[in-house]
Design a protein around this motif. Structure first.
Motif, PDB file in Angstrom:
ATOM      1  N   LEU A  44     -22.747  -8.046 -31.753  1.00  0.00           N
ATOM      2  CA  LEU A  44     -21.540  -8.711 -31.270  1.00  0.00           C
ATOM      3  C   LEU A  44     -20.452  -7.698 -30.948  1.00  0.00           C
ATOM      4  CD1 LEU A  44     -19.999 -11.371 -30.762  1.00  0.00           C
ATOM      5  CD2 LEU A  44     -19.314 -11.306 -33.143  1.00  0.00           C
ATOM      6  N   THR A  45     -20.284  -6.712 -31.804  1.00  0.00           N
ATOM      7  CA  THR A  45     -19.263  -5.693 -31.578  1.00  0.00           C
ATOM      8  C   THR A  45     -19.535  -4.904 -30.308  1.00  0.00           C
ATOM      9  OG1 THR A  45     -18.963  -5.501 -33.965  1.00  0.00           O
ATOM     10  CG2 THR A  45     -18.091  -3.725 -32.611  1.00  0.00           C
ATOM     11  N   THR A  46     -20.776  -4.469 -30.121  1.00  0.00           N
ATOM     12  CA  THR A  46     -21.085  -3.698 -28.916  1.00  0.00           C
ATOM     13  C   THR A  46     -21.010  -4.558 -27.662  1.00  0.00           C
ATOM     14  OG1 THR A  46     -23.443  -4.033 -29.310  1.00  0.00           O
ATOM     15  CG2 THR A  46     -22.484  -1.974 -30.085  1.00  0.00           C
ATOM     16  N   ALA A  47     -21.362  -5.838 -27.770  1.00  0.00           N
ATOM     17  CA  ALA A  47     -21.271  -6.720 -26.598  1.00  0.00           C
ATOM     18  C   ALA A  47     -19.818  -6.978 -26.215  1.00  0.00           C
ATOM     19  CB  ALA A  47     -21.984  -8.038 -26.871  1.00  0.00           C
ATOM     20  N   LEU A  48     -18.949  -7.115 -27.196  1.00  0.00           N
ATOM     21  CA  LEU A  48     -17.547  -7.369 -26.888  1.00  0.00           C
ATOM     22  C   LEU A  48     -16.872  -6.182 -26.216  1.00  0.00           C
ATOM     23  CD1 LEU A  48     -16.342  -9.351 -30.021  1.00  0.00           C
ATOM     24  CD2 LEU A  48     -16.699 -10.215 -27.712  1.00  0.00           C
ATOM     25  N   PHE A  49     -17.298  -4.963 -26.543  1.00  0.00           N
ATOM     26  CA  PHE A  49     -16.691  -3.772 -25.951  1.00  0.00           C
ATOM     27  C   PHE A  49     -17.358  -3.319 -24.659  1.00  0.00           C
ATOM     28  CE2 PHE A  49     -15.179  -3.065 -30.386  1.00  0.00           C
ATOM     29  CZ  PHE A  49     -13.825  -3.131 -30.094  1.00  0.00           C
ATOM     30  N   SER A  50     -18.435  -3.986 -24.240  1.00  0.00           N
ATOM     31  CA  SER A  50     -19.126  -3.589 -23.019  1.00  0.00           C
ATOM     32  C   SER A  50     -18.404  -4.103 -21.783  1.00  0.00           C
ATOM     33  CB  SER A  50     -20.567  -4.100 -23.041  1.00  0.00           C
ATOM     34  OG  SER A  50     -20.586  -5.498 -22.952  1.00  0.00           O
ATOM     35  N   LYS A  52     -17.857  -6.116 -18.207  1.00  0.00           N
ATOM     36  CA  LYS A  52     -18.194  -7.466 -17.783  1.00  0.00           C
ATOM     37  C   LYS A  52     -19.463  -7.434 -16.944  1.00  0.00           C
ATOM     38  CE  LYS A  52     -13.534  -9.296 -17.648  1.00  0.00           C
ATOM     39  NZ  LYS A  52     -12.488  -9.884 -16.830  1.00  0.00           N
ATOM     40  N   GLY A  53     -20.229  -8.509 -17.056  1.00  0.00           N
ATOM     41  CA  GLY A  53     -21.444  -8.601 -16.264  1.00  0.00           C
ATOM     42  C   GLY A  53     -22.427  -9.583 -16.878  1.00  0.00           C
ATOM     43  N   ALA A  54     -23.580  -9.657 -16.253  1.00  0.00           N
ATOM     44  CA  ALA A  54     -24.597 -10.611 -16.690  1.00  0.00           C
ATOM     45  C   ALA A  54     -25.164 -10.255 -18.065  1.00  0.00           C
ATOM     46  CB  ALA A  54     -25.717 -10.671 -15.662  1.00  0.00           C
ATOM     47  N   LEU A  55     -25.381  -8.967 -18.312  1.00  0.00           N
ATOM     48  CA  LEU A  55     -25.936  -8.579 -19.612  1.00  0.00           C
ATOM     49  C   LEU A  55     -24.985  -8.883 -20.760  1.00  0.00           C
ATOM     50  CD1 LEU A  55     -27.821  -5.211 -19.032  1.00  0.00           C
ATOM     51  CD2 LEU A  55     -28.756  -7.384 -19.774  1.00  0.00           C
ATOM     52  N   LYS A  56     -23.703  -8.711 -20.530  1.00  0.00           N
ATOM     53  CA  LYS A  56     -22.722  -9.034 -21.577  1.00  0.00           C
ATOM     54  C   LYS A  56     -22.766 -10.524 -21.882  1.00  0.00           C
ATOM     55  CE  LYS A  56     -17.856  -8.784 -22.785  1.00  0.00           C
ATOM     56  NZ  LYS A  56     -16.587  -8.115 -22.531  1.00  0.00           N
ATOM     57  N   THR A  57     -22.842 -11.335 -20.853  1.00  0.00           N
ATOM     58  CA  THR A  57     -22.906 -12.784 -21.039  1.00  0.00           C
ATOM     59  C   THR A  57     -24.172 -13.184 -21.778  1.00  0.00           C
ATOM     60  OG1 THR A  57     -21.689 -13.057 -18.983  1.00  0.00           O
ATOM     61  CG2 THR A  57     -22.808 -14.997 -19.840  1.00  0.00           C
ATOM     62  N   ILE A  58     -25.299 -12.593 -21.392  1.00  0.00           N
ATOM     63  CA  ILE A  58     -26.567 -12.907 -22.054  1.00  0.00           C
ATOM     64  C   ILE A  58     -26.517 -12.518 -23.529  1.00  0.00           C
ATOM     65  CG2 ILE A  58     -29.005 -12.243 -22.156  1.00  0.00           C
ATOM     66  CD1 ILE A  58     -28.913 -12.053 -19.078  1.00  0.00           C
ATOM     67  N   CYS A  59     -26.002 -11.340 -23.817  1.00  0.00           N
ATOM     68  CA  CYS A  59     -25.923 -10.883 -25.209  1.00  0.00           C
ATOM     69  C   CYS A  59     -25.023 -11.787 -26.042  1.00  0.00           C
ATOM     70  CB  CYS A  59     -25.427  -9.449 -25.268  1.00  0.00           C
ATOM     71  SG  CYS A  59     -26.613  -8.263 -24.632  1.00  0.00           S
ATOM     72  N   LEU A  60     -23.869 -12.149 -25.487  1.00  0.00           N
ATOM     73  CA  LEU A  60     -22.953 -13.018 -26.236  1.00  0.00           C
ATOM     74  C   LEU A  60     -23.549 -14.401 -26.468  1.00  0.00           C
ATOM     75  CD1 LEU A  60     -19.506 -12.038 -24.705  1.00  0.00           C
ATOM     76  CD2 LEU A  60     -20.378 -11.504 -26.979  1.00  0.00           C
ATOM     77  N   VAL A  61     -24.245 -14.939 -25.472  1.00  0.00           N
ATOM     78  CA  VAL A  61     -24.889 -16.247 -25.632  1.00  0.00           C
ATOM     79  C   VAL A  61     -25.966 -16.170 -26.713  1.00  0.00           C
ATOM     80  CG1 VAL A  61     -26.424 -17.887 -24.481  1.00  0.00           C
ATOM     81  CG2 VAL A  61     -24.357 -17.124 -23.339  1.00  0.00           C
ATOM     82  N   LEU A  62     -26.755 -15.098 -26.705  1.00  0.00           N
ATOM     83  CA  LEU A  62     -27.798 -14.955 -27.716  1.00  0.00           C
ATOM     84  C   LEU A  62     -27.216 -14.801 -29.117  1.00  0.00           C
ATOM     85  CD1 LEU A  62     -30.356 -12.609 -25.935  1.00  0.00           C
ATOM     86  CD2 LEU A  62     -30.660 -15.007 -26.527  1.00  0.00           C
ATOM     87  N   PHE A  64     -24.204 -15.762 -30.278  1.00  0.00           N
ATOM     88  CA  PHE A  64     -23.599 -17.007 -30.756  1.00  0.00           C
ATOM     89  C   PHE A  64     -24.640 -18.113 -30.928  1.00  0.00           C
ATOM     90  CE2 PHE A  64     -19.583 -15.084 -29.150  1.00  0.00           C
ATOM     91  CZ  PHE A  64     -18.927 -15.088 -30.371  1.00  0.00           C
ATOM     92  N   GLY A  65     -25.730 -18.056 -30.174  1.00  0.00           N
ATOM     93  CA  GLY A  65     -26.819 -19.002 -30.383  1.00  0.00           C
ATOM     94  C   GLY A  65     -27.482 -18.811 -31.737  1.00  0.00           C
ATOM     95  N   VAL A  66     -27.741 -17.561 -32.096  1.00  0.00           N
ATOM     96  CA  VAL A  66     -28.347 -17.275 -33.402  1.00  0.00           C
ATOM     97  C   VAL A  66     -27.386 -17.659 -34.527  1.00  0.00           C
ATOM     98  CG1 VAL A  66     -29.146 -15.411 -34.906  1.00  0.00           C
ATOM     99  CG2 VAL A  66     -29.883 -15.488 -32.535  1.00  0.00           C
ATOM    100  N   ILE A  67     -26.118 -17.345 -34.354  1.00  0.00           N
ATOM    101  CA  ILE A  67     -25.127 -17.722 -35.365  1.00  0.00           C
ATOM    102  C   ILE A  67     -25.060 -19.242 -35.504  1.00  0.00           C
ATOM    103  CG2 ILE A  67     -22.649 -17.732 -35.900  1.00  0.00           C
ATOM    104  CD1 ILE A  67     -22.531 -14.924 -34.666  1.00  0.00           C
ATOM    105  N   GLY A  68     -25.089 -19.966 -34.396  1.00  0.00           N
ATOM    106  CA  GLY A  68     -25.047 -21.427 -34.433  1.00  0.00           C
ATOM    107  C   GLY A  68     -26.272 -22.020 -35.107  1.00  0.00           C
ATOM    108  N   ILE A  69     -27.444 -21.509 -34.774  1.00  0.00           N
ATOM    109  CA  ILE A  69     -28.676 -22.007 -35.391  1.00  0.00           C
ATOM    110  C   ILE A  69     -28.679 -21.721 -36.887  1.00  0.00           C
ATOM    111  CG2 ILE A  69     -31.173 -21.638 -35.500  1.00  0.00           C
ATOM    112  CD1 ILE A  69     -31.081 -21.263 -32.446  1.00  0.00           C
ATOM    113  N   TYR A  70     -28.242 -20.524 -37.266  1.00  0.00           N
ATOM    114  CA  TYR A  70     -28.181 -20.172 -38.688  1.00  0.00           C
ATOM    115  C   TYR A  70     -27.168 -21.055 -39.413  1.00  0.00           C
ATOM    116  CZ  TYR A  70     -28.576 -17.113 -42.726  1.00  0.00           C
ATOM    117  OH  TYR A  70     -28.812 -16.614 -43.980  1.00  0.00           O
ATOM    118  N   GLY A  71     -26.037 -21.344 -38.773  1.00  0.00           N
ATOM    119  CA  GLY A  71     -25.042 -22.232 -39.372  1.00  0.00           C
ATOM    120  C   GLY A  71     -25.560 -23.647 -39.550  1.00  0.00           C
TER     121      GLY A  71
END
Length: 83
Positions: A44-50, A52-62, A64-71
């Motif tokens: 999450l830290t490395t994705a937030l500092f990267s 803008k682009g498609a890879l940043k969006t994909i990383c953030l979605v993944l 937060f998806g894992v965090i949501g599923i774990y929650g």
């Protein structure tokens, strides 16, 4: 350097998943949770500092998806204990 942080984030997610998948049955619950949370925090830290682009969006979605599923999993476990 900033342009490669999204790749580092994606690699961190993959390495974390591989560590957890290869250690099934050998990793205690608290250790597995620590590995998962540290991998997600680094990713999450490395994705937030990267950049803008498609890879940043994909990383953030993944992430937060894992965090949501774990929650949801934790909440369902809590409900099973109280219900």
């Amino acid at each position: 350097m900033k342009q490669h942080l999204s790749l580092v984030s994606l690699a961190t997610l993959i390495i974390t998943a591989l560590i957890l998948l290869l250690g099934v049955g050998k990793i205690r619950g608290d250790v597995g949770t620590g590995i998962l949370l540290s991998g997600l925090f680094i990713s999450l830290t490395t994705a937030l500092f990267s950049n803008k682009g498609a890879l940043k969006t994909i990383c953030l979605v993944l992430v937060f998806g894992v965090i949501g599923i774990y929650g949801i999993w934790i909440f369902a476990f809590y409900l099973s204990l109280t219900g």
